[in-house]
Enzyme design. Sequence first.
Site, PDB file in Angstrom:
ATOM      1  N   ALA A 252       1.358  -0.903  -0.463  1.00 34.33           N
ATOM      2  CA  ALA A 252       0.042   0.223  -0.318  1.00 34.33           C
ATOM      3  C   ALA A 252       0.656   1.107  -0.273  1.00 34.33           C
ATOM      4  O   ALA A 252       2.437   0.761   0.411  1.00 34.33           O
ATOM      5  CB  ALA A 252      -0.629  -0.235   1.763  1.00 34.33           C
ATOM      6  N   LYS A 253       0.668   2.380  -0.518  1.00 34.14           N
ATOM      7  CA  LYS A 253       1.564   3.410  -0.802  1.00 34.14           C
ATOM      8  C   LYS A 253       1.128   3.630   0.683  1.00 34.14           C
ATOM      9  O   LYS A 253       2.731   4.586   1.056  1.00 34.14           O
ATOM     10  CB  LYS A 253       0.559   4.349  -1.807  1.00 34.14           C
ATOM     11  CG  LYS A 253       0.667   4.123  -3.266  1.00 34.14           C
ATOM     12  CD  LYS A 253      -0.277   5.547  -4.136  1.00 34.14           C
ATOM     13  CE  LYS A 253       0.283   4.538  -5.602  1.00 34.14           C
ATOM     14  NZ  LYS A 253      -0.899   4.555  -6.668  1.00 34.14           N
ATOM     15  N   ARG A 254       0.776   3.535   1.674  1.00 34.57           N
ATOM     16  CA  ARG A 254       0.204   3.772   3.073  1.00 34.57           C
ATOM     17  C   ARG A 254       1.797   3.482   3.721  1.00 34.57           C
ATOM     18  O   ARG A 254       2.149   3.629   4.965  1.00 34.57           O
ATOM     19  CB  ARG A 254      -0.482   4.413   3.385  1.00 34.57           C
ATOM     20  CG  ARG A 254      -0.919   3.171   3.976  1.00 34.57           C
ATOM     21  CD  ARG A 254      -2.323   3.247   4.160  1.00 34.57           C
ATOM     22  NE  ARG A 254      -3.203   1.953   5.019  1.00 34.57           N
ATOM     23  CZ  ARG A 254      -3.837   1.471   4.134  1.00 34.57           C
ATOM     24  NH1 ARG A 254      -4.428   2.110   2.510  1.00 34.57           N
ATOM     25  NH2 ARG A 254      -4.208   0.069   4.082  1.00 34.57           N
ATOM     26  N   ASP A 255       2.326   2.019   3.145  1.00 37.03           N
ATOM     27  CA  ASP A 255       3.131   1.304   3.878  1.00 37.03           C
ATOM     28  C   ASP A 255       4.569   2.215   3.889  1.00 37.03           C
ATOM     29  O   ASP A 255       5.119   3.409   3.800  1.00 37.03           O
ATOM     30  CB  ASP A 255       3.539   0.253   3.069  1.00 37.03           C
ATOM     31  CG  ASP A 255       2.812  -0.808   3.509  1.00 37.03           C
ATOM     32  OD1 ASP A 255       1.595  -0.682   3.721  1.00 37.03           O
ATOM     33  OD2 ASP A 255       2.564  -1.956   3.000  1.00 37.03           O
TER      34      ASP A 255
END
Length: 318
Positions: A252-255
């Site tokens: 996920a890009k938020r990782d």
Amino acid sequence: MPAYRGRFAPSPTGALHLGSAAAALFCAAAVRREGGTLVLRMEDIDRPRVVPGAAEAILDDLAWLGLRWDESAELGGPFAPYVQSERLALYEAAIDDLAARGLVYYCDCSRAEIARVASAPHAGEEGPRYPGTCRPFGMQQRDFRRPPAVRLAVPDDDRAIVTIHDRVLGTYTEHVGAVTGDFVLRRGDGVFAYQLAVVVDDLHMQITDVVRGADLASSSARQILLAKLLRGTPPTFAHVPLLVADDGSRLAKRDKLMALRDHRAAGSDPRALVRAIARAYGHDLGDTDAPLDALAETLDWSRLPRASVRVSAILAHA
Ligand code: GLU
């Protein structure tokens, strides 16, 4: 041989992540090696997905990484404007050109059907091929059930069989008619599809080489077909493998530490990050202080893995 022209074409829909940075680096290294021209094009036509400030943040992140452009919205250039939302007349003209040759048609099939064959580059599974329900009606005005999309009528002949020579993925053949069928060029809400805009822009900007993330590899055949139907020469593609978690799952890009700005905020050395990315993608540059130059010198597409790359391979060295 036309002069080498490469482009990086981010969508300002969020922060630049490591996977996109890898594609941008290989794109820039290839241009440098060939003594070519590097174009930065902002792909912002899908307005609802655009995040305010994201375009500026992406440019800052790319500059921090050490990348420099030859042509862009800020720098100008012979094929301005370099922002898709300012290029709509070109996309309209392309549809008119296809319409004059009977290669497009209006489609008022339901939203659910259209969504399944949607053109958003990262929409994930693209679903079943469009069955061609509206094809017999062509561009004729009729009593539409909803504002109609415009679809490409994929030719029934051999033109629909496309051979792709991908510098990373190798050579393979795809039958566009069988895989995606008649795909959307302009959505019912009037927004031009990614597939159309990217092809029109790459032709107009005389792009010879596209280096981008492997999530877009499934678009190559459609884009080559469309470029040819628009009487252009399609670029050569190189698809850089995606980054995955250690267990192979999608990131996920938020990782943590996926966004470049996290590395900047942590005070990382951008050169170390470039070396780490290059290394994870098969190019060990040693401890050079000029990693982009070193990558340009040693770039060898056959050394890139074809399968996904673990992000931990980058983070361990960044
Ligand atoms: N704008 C697309 C994206 O950010 C990339 C388009 C392309 O490289 O063809 O995913």
